[in-house]
Design an enzyme around this catalytic site. Structure first.
Site, PDB file in Angstrom:
ATOM      1  N   ALA A  15      30.312  25.379-100.844  1.00  0.00           N
ATOM      2  CA  ALA A  15      30.092  26.293-101.798  1.00  0.00           C
ATOM      3  C   ALA A  15      29.085  28.257-101.115  1.00  0.00           C
ATOM      4  O   ALA A  15      28.272  27.763 -99.649  1.00  0.00           O
ATOM      5  CB  ALA A  15      29.037  26.122-101.888  1.00  0.00           C
ATOM      6  N   SER A  16      29.944  28.583-100.955  1.00  0.00           N
ATOM      7  CA  SER A  16      29.202  29.626-100.307  1.00  0.00           C
ATOM      8  C   SER A  16      29.744  31.614-100.821  1.00  0.00           C
ATOM      9  O   SER A  16      29.708  31.161-102.218  1.00  0.00           O
ATOM     10  CB  SER A  16      30.117  30.261 -98.774  1.00  0.00           C
ATOM     11  OG  SER A  16      29.661  31.075 -98.143  1.00  0.00           O
ATOM     12  N   TYR A  56      30.635  34.211-100.083  1.00  0.00           N
ATOM     13  CA  TYR A  56      31.946  34.170 -99.789  1.00  0.00           C
ATOM     14  C   TYR A  56      32.547  34.388 -98.832  1.00  0.00           C
ATOM     15  O   TYR A  56      32.514  33.593 -97.708  1.00  0.00           O
ATOM     16  CB  TYR A  56      32.186  36.001 -99.410  1.00  0.00           C
ATOM     17  CG  TYR A  56      31.206  36.897 -98.504  1.00  0.00           C
ATOM     18  CD1 TYR A  56      32.018  36.510 -97.214  1.00  0.00           C
ATOM     19  CD2 TYR A  56      30.312  36.488 -98.262  1.00  0.00           C
ATOM     20  CE1 TYR A  56      31.642  37.742 -96.318  1.00  0.00           C
ATOM     21  CE2 TYR A  56      29.044  37.114 -96.959  1.00  0.00           C
ATOM     22  CZ  TYR A  56      30.094  37.634 -96.007  1.00  0.00           C
ATOM     23  OH  TYR A  56      30.024  38.377 -95.172  1.00  0.00           O
ATOM     24  N   LEU A  57      34.309  34.212 -98.811  1.00  0.00           N
ATOM     25  CA  LEU A  57      35.055  33.798 -97.576  1.00  0.00           C
ATOM     26  C   LEU A  57      35.320  35.505 -96.781  1.00  0.00           C
ATOM     27  O   LEU A  57      35.757  36.265 -97.601  1.00  0.00           O
ATOM     28  CB  LEU A  57      36.282  33.404 -98.172  1.00  0.00           C
ATOM     29  CG  LEU A  57      37.277  32.880 -96.710  1.00  0.00           C
ATOM     30  CD1 LEU A  57      36.689  32.149 -95.539  1.00  0.00           C
ATOM     31  CD2 LEU A  57      38.561  32.400 -97.576  1.00  0.00           C
ATOM     32  N   THR A  90      37.398  38.035 -94.877  1.00  0.00           N
ATOM     33  CA  THR A  90      38.973  38.558 -94.100  1.00  0.00           C
ATOM     34  C   THR A  90      39.854  39.158 -93.334  1.00  0.00           C
ATOM     35  O   THR A  90      40.569  39.554 -92.940  1.00  0.00           O
ATOM     36  CB  THR A  90      39.239  39.675 -95.387  1.00  0.00           C
ATOM     37  OG1 THR A  90      38.735  40.691 -94.869  1.00  0.00           O
ATOM     38  CG2 THR A  90      38.526  39.828 -96.885  1.00  0.00           C
ATOM     39  N   GLY A  91      38.387  37.910 -92.054  1.00  0.00           N
ATOM     40  CA  GLY A  91      39.056  38.024 -90.815  1.00  0.00           C
ATOM     41  C   GLY A  91      40.402  37.151 -90.553  1.00  0.00           C
ATOM     42  O   GLY A  91      40.037  36.194 -90.910  1.00  0.00           O
ATOM     43  N   HIS A 106      24.258  31.899-104.762  1.00  0.00           N
ATOM     44  CA  HIS A 106      24.200  31.939-102.970  1.00  0.00           C
ATOM     45  C   HIS A 106      24.209  30.340-102.562  1.00  0.00           C
ATOM     46  O   HIS A 106      23.539  30.503-101.061  1.00  0.00           O
ATOM     47  CB  HIS A 106      22.156  32.275-103.086  1.00  0.00           C
ATOM     48  CG  HIS A 106      22.099  33.084-102.307  1.00  0.00           C
ATOM     49  ND1 HIS A 106      21.340  33.176-101.092  1.00  0.00           N
ATOM     50  CD2 HIS A 106      22.477  34.268-101.299  1.00  0.00           C
ATOM     51  CE1 HIS A 106      20.663  33.496-100.224  1.00  0.00           C
ATOM     52  NE2 HIS A 106      21.744  34.498-100.441  1.00  0.00           N
ATOM     53  N   LYS A 123      24.822  27.787-100.206  1.00  0.00           N
ATOM     54  CA  LYS A 123      25.762  27.311 -98.874  1.00  0.00           C
ATOM     55  C   LYS A 123      25.700  25.933 -98.802  1.00  0.00           C
ATOM     56  O   LYS A 123      25.432  25.499 -98.134  1.00  0.00           O
ATOM     57  CB  LYS A 123      24.739  28.302 -97.406  1.00  0.00           C
ATOM     58  CG  LYS A 123      25.085  29.457 -98.027  1.00  0.00           C
ATOM     59  CD  LYS A 123      24.546  30.433 -97.985  1.00  0.00           C
ATOM     60  CE  LYS A 123      24.438  31.411 -98.341  1.00  0.00           C
ATOM     61  NZ  LYS A 123      24.460  32.308 -97.898  1.00  0.00           N
ATOM     62  N   ASP A 151      34.434  14.688 -96.747  1.00  0.00           N
ATOM     63  CA  ASP A 151      34.069  13.327 -97.016  1.00  0.00           C
ATOM     64  C   ASP A 151      32.806  13.195 -97.198  1.00  0.00           C
ATOM     65  O   ASP A 151      31.908  13.519 -98.111  1.00  0.00           O
ATOM     66  CB  ASP A 151      35.214  12.582 -95.993  1.00  0.00           C
ATOM     67  CG  ASP A 151      36.658  12.655 -95.538  1.00  0.00           C
ATOM     68  OD1 ASP A 151      37.245  13.177 -96.932  1.00  0.00           O
ATOM     69  OD2 ASP A 151      37.307  12.404 -94.778  1.00  0.00           O
TER      70      ASP A 151
END
Length: 513
Positions: free
Chosen positions: A77-78, A80-81, A83-84, A173, A175, A180
């Site tokens: 959970a974050s 965003y991810l 794009t680099g 928001h 993180k 596992d």
């Protein structure tokens, strides 16, 4: 005076909290923060399972190693991810691990669930969604991508507010990164800055199945009320689910509240039963040991000396647990106790400010200097945000001085060439102790957004173990080492000049950043 009684006026609807009395089976000498388990599940673990990380590079390498060795689940959970190239490497690791799982002789067991914010994750042509779609297309049965959309961004507001600015209304928001039974709690997002030169905090909880189960269920619950990314880059809600911005807002928030509170309360019940069972079996094992000698001790789990409490804050859904616990910790901090509180964005709620200025503990508050603020050098209106934070900081410092509290409440600014600052949380040192016994770590910034607008989660880690207390102390010292104490002369420096329009606008917009 009972800490529990202080929570009574806060436990009003719409927060459906089960207020069971404290468990009477606690071993003697149990820590003083057990009142928290009246609100959330308590996970007792060995301190040897807790590792404090210190750098973005260490965090990034750990993410890659954990993804590559995952067998059953990857849950992330974050906000965003990015794009680099570094982010692409993470996606490649996921693809490689999923491929291995597919090729396994038995049916593929690995499940990947990723929860991001819809508005932030959809920003720009190349975005979090386009980064993850290849995984969805290649492994449709094993991968789930959920995009949370705040119910408060709807109608005319959604139509009129442009990209980027729409993120001020509310975000996912949280993180949490779990693989596992290993869980990483942090304030860091999945973006190259957070892997290189953006300082945050990171704690790894190893071999902790109950905690991993809890956060898996929490992410699933939020995922169930989120938009599901499809292989063609469209999104849709699960069958029968109320839409967050097209459906009825009250109905949607009630369903979301119910789903999240089910996770919290069922885990709490499970842990209470486990606690009672462990206590009784522990007593029997100890009596057996005394009869049979130390040979039988090999199979026994070590007694927990560390307790983990997940603190959830989702004001749009009427869930305010993190706010309650944080306010109670600040209220209850005794004279000569020390609280080290840090935030990348210094914009405390009025309630937190009042408690800091009106209670007895000593405070050392670490915040970002303008140069290490994440918005420093940004284009357009965003470029003025560091100045707005300077203005808020100056106002708070003036209040501290007016109340003659400079000795008790001290502000310190983090400054490090070529770096930005994003660390948040607190460390609590009891009176007379040189080591902290409690830390809060996770996504909240202690500001208006964290309390009222966004979905947030952190954990309270309480420990009696000196080695873990030392790890937490070193983490705090390392962060504060890069700081200077704020004084009146700080605000006389040329780089602290705040334009009149920023001063006029800040009170109107401070609840949005």
């Amino acid at each position: 005076r009972s800490s529990w009684l202080l929570l009574a006026p806060l436990l009003t609807p719409p927060v459906p909290v089960v207020t069971a009395p404290p468990c009477s089976l606690c071993p003697e000498g149990a820590h003083r923060f057990q009142w928290i388990r009246n609100l959330v599940p308590e996970f007792g673990i060995s301190s040897s399972h807790v590792k404090v990380l210190s750098s973005p590079a260490e965090f990034y390498e750990l993410l890659k190693v954990q993804i590559k060795t995952a067998k059953q689940r990857v849950v992330m959970a974050s906000l965003y991810l990015g794009t680099g190239l570094l982010e692409q490497e993470l996606v490649d690791c996921l693809e490689e691990t999923l491929e291995k799982s597919l090729q396994a002789k038995e049916s593929p067991n690995l499940r990947v669930s990723i929860l991001l914010d819809y508005t932030r994750g959809s920003r720009g042509r190349k975005n979090s969604r386009t980064m993850l779609i290849p995984l969805l297309q290649r492994f449709p049965k094993q991968v789930r991508i959920s995009l949370f959309h705040t119910p408060n961004l709807r109608g005319l507001l959604k139509l009129l507010i442009p990209e980027r600015f729409n993120e001020t209304i509310g975000l996912q928001h949280i993180k949490v990164y779990l693989f596992d039974d290993n869980v990483i709690l942090s304030g860091a997002n999945l973006s190259d800055l957070y892997f290189t030169n953006r300082q945050d905090r990171y704690v790894l909880l190893q071999d902790s199945p109950e905690i991993a189960d809890f956060f898996t269920e929490l992410v699933d619950a939020i995922g169930d009320v989120s938009l599901q990314l499809q292989q063609d880059d469209t999104v849709q809600m699960m069958d029968g689910m109320v839409h967050p911005y097209q459906g009825d807002k009250v109905a949607y928030c009630e369903i979301a509240n119910r789903r999240v509170m089910e996770v919290i309360n069922s885990a709490r019940t499970r842990q209470e039963l486990l606690h009672a069972k462990t206590f009784h079996s522990g007593q029997q094992d100890r009596s057996l040991l005394s009869q049979q000698g130390s040979q039988a001790s090999g199979g026994l789990k070590p007694e927990p000396d560390t307790w983990i409490y997940p603190l959830i804050q989702m004001k749009p859904f009427g869930i305010q647990i993190d706010e309650m616990v944080t306010e109670t910790l600040l209220t209850e901090a005794e004279r000569d106790a020390r609280i080290y509180l840090t935030t990348g964005y210094f914009n405390l709620t009025q309630a937190y400010m009042d408690l800091i200025l009106g209670t007895r503990a000593e405070y050392r508050i670490l915040l970002a200097s303008p140069e290490v603020n994440g918005f420093f050098g940004a284009k357009g209106v965003a470029g003025a945000i560091p100045a707005a934070y300077v203005y808020i900081e100056h106002q708070f410092y003036s209040e501290v001085c007016y109340l003659h509290q400079q000795e008790r409440v001290q502000l310190q600014e983090y400054s490090r060439a070529g770096w930005t600052f994003h660390a948040k949380g607190l460390w609590l040192y009891l009176a007379g102790s040189s080591l902290p016994c409690l830390t809060l770590i996770g996504s909240p910034n202690f500001g208006y957004r964290s309390v009222h607008r966004d979905l947030e989660a952190q954990v309270a880690i309480v420990t009696e173990n000196k080695a873990l207390q030392q790890q937490l102390h070193q983490e705090q010292e390392q962060l504060y080492l890069c700081s200077g104490v704020v004084s009146s002369s700080t605000f006389e420096q040329p780089n602290r000049y705040v334009k009149l329009w920023v001063k006029l606008v800040t009170p109107l917009i401070k609840n949005f950043f």
